[in-house]
Design a protein around this motif. Structure first.
Motif, short mmCIF file in Angstrom:
data_model
loop_
_atom_site.label_atom_id
_atom_site.label_comp_id
_atom_site.label_asym_id
_atom_site.label_seq_id
_atom_site.Cartn_x
_atom_site.Cartn_y
_atom_site.Cartn_z
N PRO B 202 4.80 2.20 7.91
CA PRO B 202 5.66 2.80 8.93
C PRO B 202 6.59 1.78 9.57
CG PRO B 202 3.44 3.62 9.17
CD PRO B 202 3.38 2.52 8.14
N GLY B 361 -2.15 -1.59 6.93
CA GLY B 361 -2.38 -3.02 7.08
C GLY B 361 -1.34 -3.73 7.92
N CYS B 363 -0.35 -3.24 11.36
CA CYS B 363 -0.75 -3.62 12.72
C CYS B 363 -2.14 -4.23 12.75
CB CYS B 363 -0.75 -2.41 13.65
SG CYS B 363 0.70 -1.38 13.52
N THR B 426 -0.60 0.25 18.54
CA THR B 426 -0.23 0.26 17.13
C THR B 426 1.10 0.97 16.94
OG1 THR B 426 -1.43 2.31 16.87
CG2 THR B 426 -2.62 0.29 16.32
N VAL B 430 -2.51 6.10 12.80
CA VAL B 430 -3.68 5.86 11.95
C VAL B 430 -4.73 5.03 12.68
CG1 VAL B 430 -4.50 4.73 9.86
CG2 VAL B 430 -2.46 6.14 9.79
S1 SF4 Z 1 -1.33 1.99 12.86
FE1 SF4 Z 1 -2.27 1.39 10.95
S2 SF4 Z 1 -1.33 2.70 9.44
FE2 SF4 Z 1 -0.09 2.84 11.26
S3 SF4 Z 1 1.46 1.31 10.95
FE3 SF4 Z 1 -0.15 0.29 12.04
S4 SF4 Z 1 -1.42 -0.56 10.45
FE4 SF4 Z 1 -0.11 0.87 9.48
#
Ligand code: SF4
Ligand SMILES: Cc1cc2nc3c(=O)[nH]c(=O)nc-3n(C[C@H](O)[C@H](O)[C@H](O)COP(=O)(O)O)c2cc1C
Ligand code: FES
Lengths: 204, 468, 790
Positions: B202, B361, B363, B426, B430
């Protein structure tokens, strides 16, 4: 076999032509490579890099991000048993244990005859049909241990060849657009105007 | 075991005599063919749309407040309006990556009625002045890919897609694209990265709001399959007919999948805004109650990311404005039902494992925290945990989502609800989603964890290492 | 100024409409519209911890360590300061309990999988992760699970090793490789908790810029072979200086321990190198430490070079000079070289020459361009990297001036500039060029006309500022054609500015100082005709440097008296009468002048090797002993004298320089631009291929050869032909072939190379294996060769 065959290169160019930037074809071409060899070889990734204008490292970086791409051979049939909540609530773990016993391999393993590779999969969007599994991405729903054994027998005996191609082939039907119907992909920098039909008048 | 070959009815799909908008053709064996589609008003909406100026169609979709069905619930017409003035080209990216735990609807729509989706894409591109459409289908959905590819080939050949649609000045390519197995790619900016041939990580919003800076840095509309599937019906029957169904804030219908411990798990097209969870789980025209007459223990109301509800929330309707304050979200229309026999920590683990495994992977909190949560929880589930582990779950959660995390009310526990949404450290959801099931389970069923762990005198739990 | 990547002050927004005012921790700060909060905070002194943010690369907001609180409509929000733009009236807090809690949390998570092997880690002591763990990290980690395990350091190139267990996945090295260097050869692989940086199997990270990834790695995941385990950061003693490996003049810190050079680090100089270095510049400190360095004076006693004291050597040298003058006058004494030292060195030698009336001097070795190239309106690197149109009429910058290549590549990639390239062979910038033409050596002027007659190009050039980057693209061709092309360009595009790209470290300084009153080919010819009685080589090795080995050899043989001032034995000083050991880079103070005329300070960091002395001192003493008194006793006096007597250097007083670590621009005093007479390129006369010879970054030069880590990287001699020409020749790739010029013939490997145009043959200069210089006649306009299979 390793780099894409001439026919596949032709197909690759056809796919690339549908995108404003050729890099976008990376994943479709990786699927093509996997369809050709059953898994994605280093030579194929280097070749794809040449075709889409990326370094091999970039292609590998993309490929290794995605679950479906395998970098060494797997069984003719990849069996993915869903283990996420809905299936777990309906006995996925039991099914997985049964599958391990039946096939004599642990999750991630491939049977000695090279026929089956067993994996635990995440939610397969068939949650109401739990527990479910996929064989080379073809679904089986509400699978009981007995039914699993039947499935394995049918696959081994080739009784399902018509429905389930060997690992590597996902969709057997491809998009095909005849040039006379295709508008044609244009690099974004070459477009600056609004589409013709945005002139306040009806298009018909 | 039912093979996907047979389609007397879509497995788990139940009709009943409710108003139907997107599933009206499902009982036909050949619902995916152009022939059947045309025989059932197919492409009539498109024809009507093209006979009017694009802006009017856009206004209609605004007027109909078609809420996004992908999870965020943002009105489609409004989203189309967010693209910056005068910047071209603009793209449509169709989000067919359906992989949110519990969610099962977009796949049916693609397998059973691909032309309806295609017509929806055409109407959207016409109305919003989009130059090309990319139809991104989840990699593992072989049949959906085949059905949509076949339908596209038919539609191109018959002049519904491509140069001069229906002989009009409207020309558009719909490019079928498919993924390769990564849940996070369902997130719209990751979807765009993936479509550009990259790792599906993302992008930070802001600055990368797709409507402004999306595919190839151009304005891009990302819409869910079901969202678009509504458009042909609206174009055909008009806004009034659509808003007559459901409520003012949640008009029309929506597809929901009810899975888990119910008598008739399945996918249902329900009236938006009015239908309640009780109707769905216990109603005879729906799931007909809990299996073996068991008791309902808890349910996930909106896909694996959503904080859990208990029987106390059964009478809430499918109405975002009521679910948020109650401490959860409607998300992607996925309800997972747990009866009283359910092992709660184990159930939570199946979700946390999912999100930890699906982290892109990028954040730190998600990449490291998700896996850490999974390890601690499985330790507890296997009876190897300590009470310090329970505290640690909260600690790690705090590093992913600082501050109060949403949860439902519980008179039994004397808890009042903490409303949705949460704060997060984050980029996307996710990371928080790995914690959501744990937080719900711990908040509502703590004793099931306590009873599993061995007591130890407390070890330091504050991040600074000082004992508390 | 230091190597820590805080946003450089140069980015300080001008007080203009672009300025916005924000509040950080209660204090008002001025910031520039569109910049990130973290950049503004860096200037206001509110340091925000960060791992992935780097001011010279696009933000990704990955590590989440830079979270801060920003007042929003619904109370304070946590945002990443590295990717949140400032906004007028914005209220930012970097010090609330919530922010601290977030920092601690992220840190604990980063440490979860980090092996705490700091005691054996090169980064230990200068590691942001370690520092922050100490300052506000958790006491002891509560992460009792098994950590990630990977094979401990794996080499990802000849120079760099990667330890994936230490990696915190900040995306800095991978972003650098892709965004800055354009060599995306390292990349994230796998996903989530298994994400790791890797190269593609059997495709190493062979980038000219790989060393930068070691410098920007916020942990010890990437380490440099030449530095591994050599020292602990706290033992390192550093001083700021300027790299003189090439004429870009990147700012660096020179770092040593126990009087031994251990590494150079890039300094973020906004007008020049933006903190980047090329690997040749970064790692050739090894040559300074080489055991082969000359440590004491040598004089030739009946044919063998024998160590002697300085006084003996000096008297001997002076005697040679005066004998030569007695025989043939000062006009029979020649000085070649001087472009490798400091401005002070060059000035001292120029003064020496002037005091004795010596006029045969040239700082270049027939491999550059006439000094008149400085007679055009001059452009700076910044002007070039922001010009609407950059016309490239020179060598492959990636090979010769790597960091200038980065600056121009950035200009093209960020769409600030369009590159228009005229070259005899494709270069490292060709793939970024908007418009690129190959010309046949000798026909540059026609190429220029053809280019400017193209309406599309004319329109582009008319659209804004134009900078011509001009240099010596082909060593097998006289410079006159390039000079004529430049003349034509600047007369047809009168507003164009010119950036001369002469390669050797201080060539511009040496020319300004007055060390080029003649030209090397002329000097060498004079020598062969017995008109040079004494030749002084100042860090020059004509036999290796002059693109005409035969001429150089004959000249060396013919010169009766040869004095060499050098750091090493060379092909040319084998038979010298006197060899005077010179102090090397980092062994002397002074100043240098880069290609754009930027004068910066050099700093002495280690004591000289043996009894070696800086050039300026040698020149001054030699003058003394020869009776030509130079009123100079210290490097400062040399500098002051230079500032007084050389108009170009008037602005660079020592005080002024101390003020300006980024240096001071000096303008060339306009020389009259005499019309260039070009000969007509000689007829091919049966020679199938026009010869193109140019440099690779790694060659047989001393800097590379005497640096163990770099020595192996030279590509080796080979003749490159267009694939179709190779077919025509009928030789298999890699075969040995006979290459014939009207000079002689040599045998070398032939390879197919699509970047070479048809009917030309390209060979890299000064490579081990075969000496292409044998084939070149420097007196001819162009050189042609014939190729025969064996
Ligand atoms: S929260 Fe997790 S899945 Fe979403 S961008 Fe950050 S690392 Fe990636
Ligand atoms: C982690 C994550 C996963 C998502 N997965 C999906 C998905 O599988 N399908 C989908 O349509 N939307 C998904 N979304 C929502 C999309 O980001 C986006 O909001 C949606 O596709 C917009 O379409 P809509 O407005 O029509 O709902 C996901 C979002 C997140 C944060
Ligand atoms: S520095 Fe901002 S997220 Fe890493």
């Amino acid at each position: 076999m390793a780099r894409l065959t001439e026919d596949n290169v032709r197909l690759a160019r056809e796919i690339i032509a549908r995108y404003p930037r050729s890099r976008s074809a990376t994943i479709p071409l990786l699927h093509l490579a996997q369809q050709q060899d059953g898994y994605v070889t280093n030579e194929a990734m280097a070749h794809i890099g040449e075709l889409v204008g990326a370094t091999s490292a970039e292609v590998y970086g993309t490929a290794s991000f995605y679950e479906m791409f395998k970098f060494e051979p797997v069984g003719k049939y990849l069996i993915n048993i869903c283990g996420t909540m809905s299936c777990a609530l309906m006995g996925a773990e039991e099914l997985i244990h049964h599958a391990e016993d039946r096939l004599g391999v642990k999750l991630g393993g491939t049977t000695a005859d090279g026929n089956f590779t067993l994996e635990r999969a995440e939610c397969q969007a068939a949650c109401t049909e739990a527990p479910c599994l996929q064989v080379n991405y073809r679904y089986r729903y509400r699978v009981t241990p007995a039914e699993f054994d039947g499935l394995v027998d049918d696959l081994a005996a080739g009784r399902l060849d018509a429905e389930i191609p060997a690992h590597g082939t996902v969709a057997r039907v491809r998009q095909r657009v005849t040039p006379d119907r295709m508008v044609g992909a244009v690099p974004p920098e070459d477009v600056t105007e609004a589409p013709v039909w945005m002139d306040g008048k009806a298009a018909l | 075991m039912s093979a996907q070959g047979s389609y007397a009815h879509a497995p788990g799909f139940f009709v009943g005599d409710r108003p139907r908008i997107v599933t009206s053709r499902f009982e036909y064996e050949d619902s995916h063919t152009l022939e059947r589609y045309l025989a059932t008003d197919g492409y009539q909406g498109l024809r009507r749309a093209l006979a009017r100026p694009a802006s009017e169609i856009h206004d209609d979709v605004k007027g109909a407040t078609v809420l996004g069905r992908g999870g965020a619930g943002f009105p489609a017409g409004t989203k189309w309006g967010l693209t910056p003035q005068g910047v071209f080209p603009r793209y449509l990216v169709v989000n067919g990556d359906e992989s949110e735990p519990g969610t099962y609807k977009d796949r049916l729509l693609m397998e059973r009625d691909p032309h309806q989706l295609i017509e929806g894409c055409l109407i959207a591109c016409y109305a919003a002045g989009l130059s090309q459409c990319f139809l991104y289908i989840r990699g593992e959905m072989a049949l959906a890919q085949e059905r949509v590819a076949a339908a596209l080939n038919e539609a191109y050949a018959a002049g519904y897609v491509g140069k001069n649609v229906l002989g009009s000045r409207f020309s558009i390519d719909i490019t079928l694209h498919w993924g390769a197995g990564a849940y996070v790619v369902g997130e719209e900016t990751a979807l765009i990265e993936s479509l550009e041939g990259n790792r599906g990580m993302p992008r930070l919003k802001p600055p990368y709001f797709p409507a402004a800076i999306g595919l190839y840095g151009q304005p891009t509309i990302v819409n869910n399959v079901e969202t678009l599937a509504n458009l042909p019906w609206i174009a055909r029957n008009g806004v009034a007919a659509y808003t007559a169904i459901g409520t003012a804030t949640s008009p029309g219908t929506r597809m929901v999948a009810v899975s888990g411990h119910v008598n008739r798990p399945g996918v249902y097209e329900i009236v938006n805004g009015t239908t309640t969870f009780r109707d769905l789980i216990y109603g005879d025209e729906f799931c007909g109650g809990i299996r073996n007459g068991n008791e309902l223990k808890a349910f996930v109301p909106g896909g694996g990311s959503a904080p859990w509800f208990t029987p106390e929330q059964l009478d809430l309707p499918f109405e975002a404005s009521q679910i948020g304050p109650a401490g959860s979200m409607l998300g992607s229309g996925a309800i997972m039902v747990m009866d009283h026999t359910t092992d709660i920590p184990r159930a939570a683990l199946t979700l946390t494992r999912f999100y930890a495994h699906e982290s892109c992977g990028k954040c730190t909190p998600c990449r490291e925290g998700g896996t850490w949560l999974e390890r601690i929880l499985s330790r507890i589930v296997d009876g190897k945990g300590t009470d310090a582990d329970i505290e640690q779950l909260f600690e790690v959660g705090e590093s992913i989502c600082p501050g109060a995390f949403p949860h439902a009310s519980s008179s039994k526990l004397g808890l009042s609800a903490t409303p949705f949404p949460y704060r997060m450290n984050t980029i996307c959801f996710v990371g928080p989603s790995a914690y959501a099931p744990i937080h719900s389970a711990l908040t509502l069923f703590r004793e099931e964890f306590e009873s599993r762990v061995t007591k130890r005198h407390r070890i330091p739990v504050t991040a600074s290492g000082a004992s508390s | 100024m230091s190597t820590t990547e805080t946003t450089p002050d140069e980015n300080l927004p001008p007080a203009d409409p672009n300025a916005v005012r924000i509040t950080i921790n209660g204090r008002e700060v001025e910031a520039r519209k569109g910049e990130w909060i973290i950049a503004a905070a860096d200037r206001s002194g509110d340091y925000i911890p960060r791992f992935c943010y780097h001011p010279r690369m696009n933000s990704v907001g990955m590590c989440r360590q830079c979270l801060v609180e920003v007042e929003g409509p619904r109370g304070p929000m946590m945002v990443v300061s590295c990717m949140t733009p400032v906004a007028d009236g914005q209220i930012v807090r970097t010090d609330t309990p919530q922010v601290k809690r977030a920092h601690e949390g992220i840190l604990e998570l980063l440490l979860a999988n980090h092996p705490l092997d700091c005691p054996v880690c090169d980064k230990g002591g200068e590691c942001p992760l370690q520092d922050q763990a100490f300052s506000h990290g958790p006491g002891e980690s509560r992460f009792i699970e098994e950590k990630r395990h990977y094979e401990k350091p794996i080499p990802i190139s000849d120079l760099v090793l990667l330890d994936r267990e230490r990696c915190i996945l900040c995306d800095r090295c991978t972003r650098f490789a892709d965004e800055v260097a354009g060599d995306a050869l390292i990349h994230f692989t796998s996903r989530g908790n298994n994400t790791q940086v890797l190269t593609f199997p059997d495709e190493p990270f062979s980038s000219y810029f790989s060393g930068n990834t070691v410098q920007i790695c916020p942990v010890g995941a990437l380490t440099a072979k030449p530095y591994r385990f050599k020292a602990r950061p706290w033992d390192l003693d550093k001083t700021e200086s300027t790299c003189t490996t090439c004429s870009v003049g990147c700012r660096i810190t020179v770092e040593s321990s126990r009087d031994q050079l251990l590494r150079y680090q890039g300094v973020d100089s906004d007008p020049v190198n933006w903190s980047w270095l090329c690997d040749k510049g970064r790692f050739n400190f090894e040559a300074v430490e080489s055991v082969d360095r000359l440590g004491e004076p040598l004089v030739s006693r009946d044919g063998t070079l024998t160590p002697v004291s300085w006084s003996v050597a000096m008297r001997q040298a002076a005697a040679l000079v005066s004998a030569a003058i007695a025989e043939g006058g000062a006009s029979s004494v020649a000085i070649l070289g001087g472009a490798r030292g400091t401005n002070e060195d060059a000035f001292a030698w120029a003064s020496f020459a002037r005091s004795l009336g010596v006029t045969l001097t040239d700082a270049q070795l027939a491999d550059g361009l006439p000094a008149s190239v400085f007679g055009y309106p001059q452009a700076t690197i910044d002007e070039a990297a922001s010009a609407k149109t950059v016309i490239l009429l020179g060598p492959d910058l990636k090979e010769e001036l790597p960091v200038l290549h980065l600056r121009l590549r950035d200009a093209a990639e960020k769409k600030r500039s369009r590159l228009v390239e005229l070259s005899p062979k494709e270069t490292g910038l060709t793939r970024y060029a908007w418009n690129s033409h190959l010309y046949e050596p000798g026909h540059q002027v026609d190429a220029v006309d053809a280019l400017l007659d193209d309406p599309k190009v004319a329109a582009q050039i008319a659209s804004g500022s134009v900078v011509v980057v001009v240099g010596r693209a082909n060593l097998a061709e006289a410079p006159e054609f390039t000079m004529a092309a430049l003349q034509r360009l600047t007369s047809r595009v009168p507003d164009a500015k010119v950036l001369p790209v002469l390669r050797r470290g201080n060539v511009r300084g040496a020319i300004h100082a007055g060390l080029s009153s003649s030209d090397a080919v002329g000097v060498l010819q004079a020598a062969t005709e017995g008109r040079v009685n004494c030749l002084i080589l100042v860090g020059a090795d004509p036999i290796a440097d002059v693109p005409d080995s035969d001429l150089a050899r004959r000249a060396m043989a013919a010169v009766p008296r040869l004095i060499s001032v050098d750091t090493f034995m060379t092909a040319s000083n084998q038979n010298a009468d006197v060899i005077l050991p010179a102090a090397a880079f980092a062994e002397k103070d002074g100043t240098t002048t880069n290609l754009e005329g930027r004068v910066t300070q050099l700093a002495r960091k280690v004591t000289v090797h043996g009894t070696a002395r800086p050039d300026w001192m040698i020149a001054v003493e030699l003058a003394d002993v020869s009776g030509a008194e130079l009123p100079i006793g210290s490097v400062h006096e040399v500098h002051d004298a230079m500032v007084r007597s050389v108009p170009e250097f008037a602005p660079v007083s020592r005080d002024a320089l101390r003020e300006r670590p980024d240096g001071i621009l000096v303008a060339a005093s306009r020389e009259s631009r005499h019309e260039i007479a070009t000969r007509t390129p000689n007829e091919r006369a049966g020679f199938a291929y026009r010869l193109v010879v140019s440099r690779k970054l790694y060659d047989g030069g001393r800097n590379v050869e005497k640096s163990p880590s770099l020595a192996g990287l030279a590509t080796g001699a080979a003749l490159h032909l267009h694939p179709l020409d190779l077919d025509r020749l009928g030789a298999p790739e890699g075969a040995q072939v006979k290459v014939i010029s009207d000079r002689t013939s040599i045998v070398m490997k032939v390879v197919s190379d699509p970047s070479v145009q048809r009917n030309t043959a390209w060979a890299p200069w000064n490579q081990p294996g075969a000496n292409i210089g044998e084939l070149i006649d420097a007196t001819r306009p162009v050189n042609d060769v014939r190729v025969e299979t064996l």
